[in-house]
Design a protein around this motif. Sequence first.
Motif, PDB file in Angstrom:
ATOM      1  N   LEU A   1     -23.697  46.706 -11.828  1.00  0.00           N
ATOM      2  CA  LEU A   1     -24.294  46.259 -10.575  1.00  0.00           C
ATOM      3  C   LEU A   1     -24.769  47.509  -9.849  1.00  0.00           C
ATOM      4  O   LEU A   1     -23.985  48.426  -9.593  1.00  0.00           O
ATOM      5  CB  LEU A   1     -23.267  45.509  -9.720  1.00  0.00           C
ATOM      6  CG  LEU A   1     -23.730  45.188  -8.293  1.00  0.00           C
ATOM      7  CD1 LEU A   1     -24.834  44.147  -8.300  1.00  0.00           C
ATOM      8  CD2 LEU A   1     -22.564  44.719  -7.435  1.00  0.00           C
ATOM      9  N   MET A   2     -26.056  47.560  -9.542  1.00  0.00           N
ATOM     10  CA  MET A   2     -26.633  48.699  -8.815  1.00  0.00           C
ATOM     11  C   MET A   2     -26.963  48.276  -7.400  1.00  0.00           C
ATOM     12  O   MET A   2     -27.611  47.250  -7.194  1.00  0.00           O
ATOM     13  CB  MET A   2     -27.900  49.211  -9.514  1.00  0.00           C
ATOM     14  CG  MET A   2     -28.602  50.342  -8.752  1.00  0.00           C
ATOM     15  SD  MET A   2     -30.297  50.631  -9.347  1.00  0.00           S
ATOM     16  CE  MET A   2     -29.981  51.278 -10.982  1.00  0.00           C
ATOM     17  N   VAL A   3     -26.503  49.053  -6.431  1.00  0.00           N
ATOM     18  CA  VAL A   3     -26.780  48.777  -5.026  1.00  0.00           C
ATOM     19  C   VAL A   3     -27.514  49.976  -4.434  1.00  0.00           C
ATOM     20  O   VAL A   3     -27.009  51.103  -4.470  1.00  0.00           O
ATOM     21  CB  VAL A   3     -25.482  48.509  -4.231  1.00  0.00           C
ATOM     22  CG1 VAL A   3     -25.801  48.240  -2.760  1.00  0.00           C
ATOM     23  CG2 VAL A   3     -24.716  47.347  -4.836  1.00  0.00           C
ATOM     24  N   ILE A   4     -28.710  49.745  -3.907  1.00  0.00           N
ATOM     25  CA  ILE A   4     -29.455  50.779  -3.176  1.00  0.00           C
ATOM     26  C   ILE A   4     -29.260  50.488  -1.693  1.00  0.00           C
ATOM     27  O   ILE A   4     -29.714  49.452  -1.183  1.00  0.00           O
ATOM     28  CB  ILE A   4     -30.950  50.785  -3.536  1.00  0.00           C
ATOM     29  CG1 ILE A   4     -31.142  50.921  -5.049  1.00  0.00           C
ATOM     30  CG2 ILE A   4     -31.674  51.898  -2.786  1.00  0.00           C
ATOM     31  CD1 ILE A   4     -30.655  52.223  -5.619  1.00  0.00           C
ATOM     32  N   TYR A   5     -28.594  51.376  -1.017  1.00  0.00           N
ATOM     33  CA  TYR A   5     -28.206  51.196   0.387  1.00  0.00           C
ATOM     34  C   TYR A   5     -29.068  52.117   1.240  1.00  0.00           C
ATOM     35  O   TYR A   5     -29.002  53.339   1.104  1.00  0.00           O
ATOM     36  CB  TYR A   5     -26.724  51.538   0.538  1.00  0.00           C
ATOM     37  CG  TYR A   5     -26.110  51.276   1.893  1.00  0.00           C
ATOM     38  CD1 TYR A   5     -25.248  50.200   2.094  1.00  0.00           C
ATOM     39  CD2 TYR A   5     -26.358  52.112   2.972  1.00  0.00           C
ATOM     40  CE1 TYR A   5     -24.658  49.962   3.331  1.00  0.00           C
ATOM     41  CE2 TYR A   5     -25.788  51.884   4.203  1.00  0.00           C
ATOM     42  CZ  TYR A   5     -24.930  50.815   4.375  1.00  0.00           C
ATOM     43  OH  TYR A   5     -24.352  50.586   5.599  1.00  0.00           O
ATOM     44  N   THR A   6     -29.898  51.551   2.089  1.00  0.00           N
ATOM     45  CA  THR A   6     -30.738  52.339   2.996  1.00  0.00           C
ATOM     46  C   THR A   6     -30.105  52.305   4.385  1.00  0.00           C
ATOM     47  O   THR A   6     -29.927  51.231   4.974  1.00  0.00           O
ATOM     48  CB  THR A   6     -32.171  51.797   3.059  1.00  0.00           C
ATOM     49  OG1 THR A   6     -32.710  51.777   1.729  1.00  0.00           O
ATOM     50  CG2 THR A   6     -33.047  52.662   3.946  1.00  0.00           C
ATOM     51  N   SER A   7     -29.761  53.466   4.874  1.00  0.00           N
ATOM     52  CA  SER A   7     -29.043  53.553   6.149  1.00  0.00           C
ATOM     53  C   SER A   7     -29.949  53.194   7.315  1.00  0.00           C
ATOM     54  O   SER A   7     -31.159  53.428   7.290  1.00  0.00           O
ATOM     55  CB  SER A   7     -28.491  54.974   6.325  1.00  0.00           C
ATOM     56  OG  SER A   7     -28.031  55.162   7.640  1.00  0.00           O
TER      57      SER A   7
ATOM     58  N   ASN B   1     -35.037  57.307   6.395  1.00  0.00           N
ATOM     59  CA  ASN B   1     -33.638  56.898   6.397  1.00  0.00           C
ATOM     60  C   ASN B   1     -32.935  57.447   5.169  1.00  0.00           C
ATOM     61  O   ASN B   1     -33.520  57.554   4.090  1.00  0.00           O
ATOM     62  CB  ASN B   1     -33.504  55.364   6.384  1.00  0.00           C
ATOM     63  CG  ASN B   1     -34.216  54.719   7.549  1.00  0.00           C
ATOM     64  OD1 ASN B   1     -35.340  55.074   7.862  1.00  0.00           O
ATOM     65  ND2 ASN B   1     -33.568  53.777   8.178  1.00  0.00           N
ATOM     66  N   LYS B   2     -31.649  57.733   5.291  1.00  0.00           N
ATOM     67  CA  LYS B   2     -30.852  58.187   4.159  1.00  0.00           C
ATOM     68  C   LYS B   2     -30.636  57.023   3.192  1.00  0.00           C
ATOM     69  O   LYS B   2     -30.502  55.880   3.601  1.00  0.00           O
ATOM     70  CB  LYS B   2     -29.509  58.727   4.640  1.00  0.00           C
ATOM     71  CG  LYS B   2     -29.612  60.050   5.374  1.00  0.00           C
ATOM     72  CD  LYS B   2     -28.282  60.437   5.995  1.00  0.00           C
ATOM     73  CE  LYS B   2     -27.219  60.669   4.944  1.00  0.00           C
ATOM     74  NZ  LYS B   2     -25.933  61.109   5.556  1.00  0.00           N
ATOM     75  N   ARG B   3     -30.575  57.351   1.903  1.00  0.00           N
ATOM     76  CA  ARG B   3     -30.366  56.324   0.888  1.00  0.00           C
ATOM     77  C   ARG B   3     -29.163  56.691   0.015  1.00  0.00           C
ATOM     78  O   ARG B   3     -28.910  57.869  -0.253  1.00  0.00           O
ATOM     79  CB  ARG B   3     -31.597  56.173  -0.010  1.00  0.00           C
ATOM     80  CG  ARG B   3     -32.818  55.607   0.688  1.00  0.00           C
ATOM     81  CD  ARG B   3     -33.885  55.241  -0.330  1.00  0.00           C
ATOM     82  NE  ARG B   3     -34.200  56.355  -1.204  1.00  0.00           N
ATOM     83  CZ  ARG B   3     -34.740  56.238  -2.418  1.00  0.00           C
ATOM     84  NH1 ARG B   3     -34.989  55.042  -2.911  1.00  0.00           N
ATOM     85  NH2 ARG B   3     -35.020  57.305  -3.149  1.00  0.00           N
ATOM     86  N   TYR B   4     -28.462  55.656  -0.418  1.00  0.00           N
ATOM     87  CA  TYR B   4     -27.301  55.820  -1.283  1.00  0.00           C
ATOM     88  C   TYR B   4     -27.454  54.899  -2.491  1.00  0.00           C
ATOM     89  O   TYR B   4     -28.016  53.810  -2.386  1.00  0.00           O
ATOM     90  CB  TYR B   4     -26.004  55.454  -0.546  1.00  0.00           C
ATOM     91  CG  TYR B   4     -25.772  56.253   0.721  1.00  0.00           C
ATOM     92  CD1 TYR B   4     -24.901  57.343   0.718  1.00  0.00           C
ATOM     93  CD2 TYR B   4     -26.399  55.915   1.916  1.00  0.00           C
ATOM     94  CE1 TYR B   4     -24.677  58.071   1.881  1.00  0.00           C
ATOM     95  CE2 TYR B   4     -26.189  56.635   3.069  1.00  0.00           C
ATOM     96  CZ  TYR B   4     -25.323  57.720   3.055  1.00  0.00           C
ATOM     97  OH  TYR B   4     -25.107  58.430   4.210  1.00  0.00           O
ATOM     98  N   MET B   5     -26.934  55.350  -3.619  1.00  0.00           N
ATOM     99  CA  MET B   5     -26.890  54.499  -4.807  1.00  0.00           C
ATOM    100  C   MET B   5     -25.428  54.290  -5.210  1.00  0.00           C
ATOM    101  O   MET B   5     -24.661  55.234  -5.322  1.00  0.00           O
ATOM    102  CB  MET B   5     -27.637  55.127  -5.985  1.00  0.00           C
ATOM    103  CG  MET B   5     -27.459  54.340  -7.301  1.00  0.00           C
ATOM    104  SD  MET B   5     -28.077  55.202  -8.755  1.00  0.00           S
ATOM    105  CE  MET B   5     -29.816  54.860  -8.574  1.00  0.00           C
ATOM    106  N   TYR B   6     -25.077  53.016  -5.393  1.00  0.00           N
ATOM    107  CA  TYR B   6     -23.749  52.652  -5.872  1.00  0.00           C
ATOM    108  C   TYR B   6     -23.898  51.960  -7.224  1.00  0.00           C
ATOM    109  O   TYR B   6     -24.797  51.148  -7.420  1.00  0.00           O
ATOM    110  CB  TYR B   6     -23.061  51.692  -4.890  1.00  0.00           C
ATOM    111  CG  TYR B   6     -22.664  52.317  -3.581  1.00  0.00           C
ATOM    112  CD1 TYR B   6     -21.354  52.735  -3.355  1.00  0.00           C
ATOM    113  CD2 TYR B   6     -23.590  52.488  -2.559  1.00  0.00           C
ATOM    114  CE1 TYR B   6     -20.981  53.303  -2.141  1.00  0.00           C
ATOM    115  CE2 TYR B   6     -23.226  53.051  -1.348  1.00  0.00           C
ATOM    116  CZ  TYR B   6     -21.917  53.458  -1.143  1.00  0.00           C
ATOM    117  OH  TYR B   6     -21.549  54.012   0.054  1.00  0.00           O
ATOM    118  N   LEU B   7     -22.979  52.244  -8.137  1.00  0.00           N
ATOM    119  CA  LEU B   7     -22.959  51.588  -9.442  1.00  0.00           C
ATOM    120  C   LEU B   7     -21.544  51.102  -9.739  1.00  0.00           C
ATOM    121  O   LEU B   7     -20.580  51.862  -9.609  1.00  0.00           O
ATOM    122  CB  LEU B   7     -23.396  52.539 -10.555  1.00  0.00           C
ATOM    123  CG  LEU B   7     -24.898  52.779 -10.728  1.00  0.00           C
ATOM    124  CD1 LEU B   7     -25.143  53.774 -11.852  1.00  0.00           C
ATOM    125  CD2 LEU B   7     -25.626  51.485 -11.025  1.00  0.00           C
TER     126      LEU B   7
END
Length: 560
Positions: free
Chosen positions: A392-398, A372-378
């Motif tokens: 705040l770190m968010v690891i988003y797995t599609s 799955n694709k992964r995204y990092m938000y800060l």
Amino acid sequence: MIPENANSMEYGNVLNVIDRSKKESFPDSLSKVPLGFPCGILHCTYEKYPKVLYANEWMFCFWGIQPDSEEWKEFIQYNVFFMVPSAERDLFKHYLDQASEKNVPVCIEHCVENHSGEEIRLTGWVQVIRNPQGKKEYLFLYRRISQEQLTLYKKRENAYLQMLENAYDGIFRVERKKRVIECVYMRDTLNTRFFFMRGMRLVFDCLFQEDYFMIIYEEDRKKVKEFFHTVEKDIGLGGQTSCQIELRTIESDVLKEFVIFASEVDEQTVLLCYRELTEEKSAKRRMQELKYIRSINTEMKENENESASVITTYRVLNETVFLRDGVNSYLPISGEPLSEFLRKEQISQEEYEEAVEKGKVVLDKVDAKFQNKRYMYLMQQESTSDENKEYLMVIYTSNKFDVKEEQNKPRVAIHTFGYFDVFVDGKPIVFHYEKSKEMLALLVDRKGSFVGNPYFISRLWEDEPYSEKIQNRCRQTAFRMMETLKQYGVENIIEKVDGHRRIVPEMVDCDYFSYIRGEKKQGSTFNGFYMSDYSWGEETLSALMKEARFAVKGSKRYDL
């Protein structure tokens, strides 16, 4: 010992016991002031150890000696500091320095020790004057503070403390002259080792010993020391009547935040009032972070046409990563620094820096198991300085797969009809902590609904009272559950948002889920047993039996 005929006496008629010949050098204005009230006058030289030039009869009354007695000369004549108890001599010297610098009358309050060793509290003023020869001298004007006044001061302080107790979790009194700190109030509900000193008096330096100080977050220790030394030493708090500082503590892997407010009662007494900010700050942060996470979901659905299979949120503070867990706390991930966290998550330093700059980055390494694709938000948290940034770190797995459907067959199989067991690629997961396995069973029982810590506590510790200790135990259990799943590479079967968890039904092959969906799969036939390990499973078992219209007696099964 009260002077005779006090109401008719004048300062000019008071005996100059030191040298009558110097009486004409005493300020003329004092000779016209009637001695109708207990007012002590003291006239001294201006030097390192001031010598007494003049003292009126009331001053001798305060000292407890006769003006015509020779013994007093050994007492204070050649060094006025001898009249002050040793504990207050630094304070007395401070008054003299202030009078010299400001060249105006300075308010003073201290004890004098009389000939019998009794301490008498005096208040008044000191001023630097010049004699007819132009030389500097000290002039003191004193009055005694009566026991009634001291009692009144105590009542006022107690009333002030009572008011502060309604607003703060604890109060400490700092006595500068004795370099002592004392806990005078602590709220019963507060549970922290740093503020356990109810009723204790400690030398100030003891605060910085390892046992007390190590629970303060390492990045905060320097500023905390500076704050406490300012409170202890700087008269007037650097020209302010109050100041405050925020600090963080870590106990049992739980991060807490406090504010300490210093309020000066007088020049030698400061009250330190502290209040825990964890809950109110976390509530504000939680609303901010929840709004941010929802905006990420909206963005992904609108722009990427993807939804999340797993969203994991973290807190990054001073190059240290904390797992965001519930409303009131963050759990450190094995104490790992940011660099180690990035290495394990297969995130490059360049990707992290890009996320800091732009707020979002598409990670090069996709999800290891399902591709799955992964995204990092800060997102930088509010009220953080450039030197002390917090994200705040968010690891988003599609949830959008890039491989063939057959490759996406769930690796995790869950058996509930009978005893509860979990398998990965056909091999059972070994849970080293039974509570963490039972927590996963509760998530399965809730069929994909989000579950908060209060629900877990009511099931896993139903016989124990709700307390902060139980909350910490629940958070630790959740942490161990996720660590076990990570060991098997299947942590993505759990989704966590805003401290609530759920199992993702699409990510597992579960006999219970297949049965309620009406799917005909091997092993998905209800056999009259459900999660036999756990007593709370009887509620679901009852519903299943009612729906299937059969009853179980012993080991036999009878259709109705």
